[in-house]
Design an enzyme around this catalytic site. Structure first.
Site, PDB file in Angstrom:
ATOM      1  CE  LYS A  58      93.486 -18.856  78.691  1.00  0.00           C
ATOM      2  NZ  LYS A  58      94.866 -18.933  78.147  1.00  0.00           N
ATOM      3  NE  ARG A 102      96.741 -15.271  71.480  1.00  0.00           N
ATOM      4  CZ  ARG A 102      97.788 -14.641  71.387  1.00  0.00           C
ATOM      5  NH1 ARG A 102      98.620 -14.571  70.099  1.00  0.00           N
ATOM      6  NH2 ARG A 102      98.399 -13.743  72.303  1.00  0.00           N
ATOM      7  CB  SER A 114      92.744 -12.144  82.244  1.00  0.00           C
ATOM      8  OG  SER A 114      92.455 -12.029  80.779  1.00  0.00           O
ATOM      9  CE  LYS A 147      94.721 -20.024  74.730  1.00  0.00           C
ATOM     10  NZ  LYS A 147      96.164 -19.823  74.689  1.00  0.00           N
ATOM     11  CB  CYS A 203     102.491 -20.055  74.509  1.00  0.00           C
ATOM     12  SG  CYS A 203     101.738 -19.702  72.991  1.00  0.00           S
ATOM     13  CD  GLU A 213      91.261 -28.835  68.667  1.00  0.00           C
ATOM     14  OE1 GLU A 213      92.197 -29.339  69.183  1.00  0.00           O
ATOM     15  OE2 GLU A 213      91.493 -27.957  67.794  1.00  0.00           O
ATOM     16  CE1 TYR A 256      95.856 -14.707  86.153  1.00  0.00           C
ATOM     17  CE2 TYR A 256      93.555 -14.953  85.308  1.00  0.00           C
ATOM     18  CZ  TYR A 256      94.969 -15.092  85.095  1.00  0.00           C
ATOM     19  OH  TYR A 256      95.471 -15.519  83.841  1.00  0.00           O
TER      20      TYR A 256
HETATM   21  C1  PBG Z   1      98.340 -17.508  75.004  1.00  0.00           C
HETATM   22  C2  PBG Z   1      97.692 -17.228  76.521  1.00  0.00           C
HETATM   23  C3  PBG Z   1      96.481 -16.750  76.644  1.00  0.00           C
HETATM   24  C4  PBG Z   1      96.066 -16.811  78.189  1.00  0.00           C
HETATM   25  C5  PBG Z   1      97.205 -17.379  78.545  1.00  0.00           C
HETATM   26  N1  PBG Z   1      98.047 -17.866  77.451  1.00  0.00           N
HETATM   27  C6  PBG Z   1      95.184 -16.376  75.837  1.00  0.00           C
HETATM   28  C7  PBG Z   1      95.598 -15.519  74.665  1.00  0.00           C
HETATM   29  O1  PBG Z   1      96.250 -14.391  74.545  1.00  0.00           O
HETATM   30  O2  PBG Z   1      95.391 -16.029  73.356  1.00  0.00           O
HETATM   31  C8  PBG Z   1      94.845 -16.414  78.552  1.00  0.00           C
HETATM   32  C9  PBG Z   1      94.853 -16.183  80.098  1.00  0.00           C
HETATM   33  C10 PBG Z   1      94.042 -15.101  80.572  1.00  0.00           C
HETATM   34  O3  PBG Z   1      93.291 -14.394  79.905  1.00  0.00           O
HETATM   35  O4  PBG Z   1      93.777 -15.174  81.839  1.00  0.00           O
HETATM   36  N2  PBG Z   1      99.030 -18.403  74.699  1.00  0.00           N
HETATM   37 ZN    ZN Z   2     100.421 -17.640  73.233  1.00  0.00          ZN
END
Ligand code: PBG
Ligand code: ZN
Length: 318
Positions: A243, A212, A269, A191, A115, A228, A308
């Site tokens: 996710k 986003r 997270s 996602k 990304c 998707e 995690y």
């Molecule tokens: C963006 C990205 C995100 C996560 C990983 N890569 C989400 C975002 O900010 O839209 C989320 C991972 C997490 O929250 O543990 N490419």
């Molecule tokens: Zn990103």
């Protein structure tokens, strides 16, 4: 009928347990920052640190010793620009992270998060056009460039998380043209635009203003969620992902029924933070809730779980 006959003793409960997960099913996401000397605790994710690039090799060895089989790598860049060009620099952070991981423990499966949001001044996951919208097709070109650099540096899997339409096809073509026909794509295929990514925005030092919602999915949509993932399968993904995970078990179940590809789910997270802070407040038993949450994701139909808590499971067992 007395279902409790199956539950009378620990041995009975054990032999009749339907779902199991092991360390083998888990992928550990890590955050690697350039130009810092020490670990930086991520305060919204207690127990998780940003890893200095200079200490990455030691960390990879520690994970391997603990039994971790696979990691997902995120870079925290100090070289931001409008498009995130550091990601396709052959000596940029993405390349260096992959090289360090692969050279240190060759058998570790390295998935390179692909990304731009950690590498752009505006924090969006791609190139902005005149209207400050992310330009899908301009971003596809750059995703291809980054994927080839990551593969060249040693990534086993490219994991595109930019949520651009057609990103799997673009990356597959770029990899194949560069000769990386054996490098796989773990697509973040479904996602959602979730509020549960809050803590990672701190972890990645994200500059994002706004949201986003224009490229990630509406959390309220089930049919689109299935579509998707099926689109990414048709574009050539080797594995699919949902996710976040815990609030989307129904989606995991639906997609599991709609494809024969391996299916992953990402316990993000915010899910991690809720368990950690809930436990710290004395409201829940962390050890048990971690295992219940991962078991439930497995039960819903995920073959692999990004979490995690992977090192916790490695150290303390399931
Ligand atoms: C963006 C990205 C995100 C996560 C990983 N890569 C989400 C975002 O900010 O839209 C989320 C991972 C997490 O929250 O543990 N490419
Ligand atoms: Zn990103």
């Amino acid at each position: 009928m007395r279902p409790r006959r199956l539950r009378r003793t620990p041995a009975l409960r054990s032999i009749f347990q339907e779902t199991h997960f092991t360390l083998n099913d888990l992928v550990l996401p890590i955050f690697v920052e350039e130009d810092i000397d020490d670990f930086v605790p991520i305060t919204s994710m207690p127990g998780i640190n940003r890893i200095p690039e200079s200490k990455l090799a030691g960390e990879i060895e520690r994970y391997a010793r603990a039994g971790i089989k696979s990691i997902m790598t995120f870079g925290v860049s100090h070289h931001l620009d409008e498009v995130g060009s550091d990601t396709w620099n052959e000596n940029g952070l993405v390349a260096r992270i992959n090289r360090i991981c692969k050279q240190t423990v060759p058998e570790m499966v390295v998935m390179s998060d692909t990304c731009f949001c950690e590498y752009t001044t505006h924090g969006h996951c791609g190139v902005l056009d005149d209207c400050a919208e992310v330009n899908n097709d301009a971003t596809l070109v750059n995703l291809g460039l980054q994927a080839v650099v990551a593969a060249q540096a040693g990534a086993d899997f490219i994991a595109p998380s930019a949520a651009m339409d057609g990103q799997v096809k673009a990356i597959r073509s770029a990899l194949d043209e560069a000769g990386f026909t054996n490098i796989g794509i773990m697509s973040y295929s479904t996602k959602f635009a979730s509020a549960l990514y809050g803590p990672i925005r701190e972890a990645g030092g994200s500059a994002l203003k706004g949201n986003r919602n224009g490229y990630q999915m509406n959390p309220m949509n089930r049919l689109e969620a299935i579509r998707e993932s099926l689109l990414d399968e048709a574009e050539g993904a080797d594995a699919l992902m949902v996710k976040p995970a815990g609030a989307y078990l129904d989606i995991i179940r639906d997609i599991r029924g709609a494809t024969k590809l391996p299916l992953a789910a990402y316990q993000v997270s915010g899910e991690y933070a809720m368990i950690k802070f809930g436990a710290a407040a004395g409201a829940i038993d962390e050890h048990r809730v971690v295992r219940e949450s991962l078991g439930a994701i497995k039960r819903a139909g995920a073959d692999l779980i990004f979490t995690y808590f992977a090192m916790d499971i490695a150290k303390h067992g399931v």
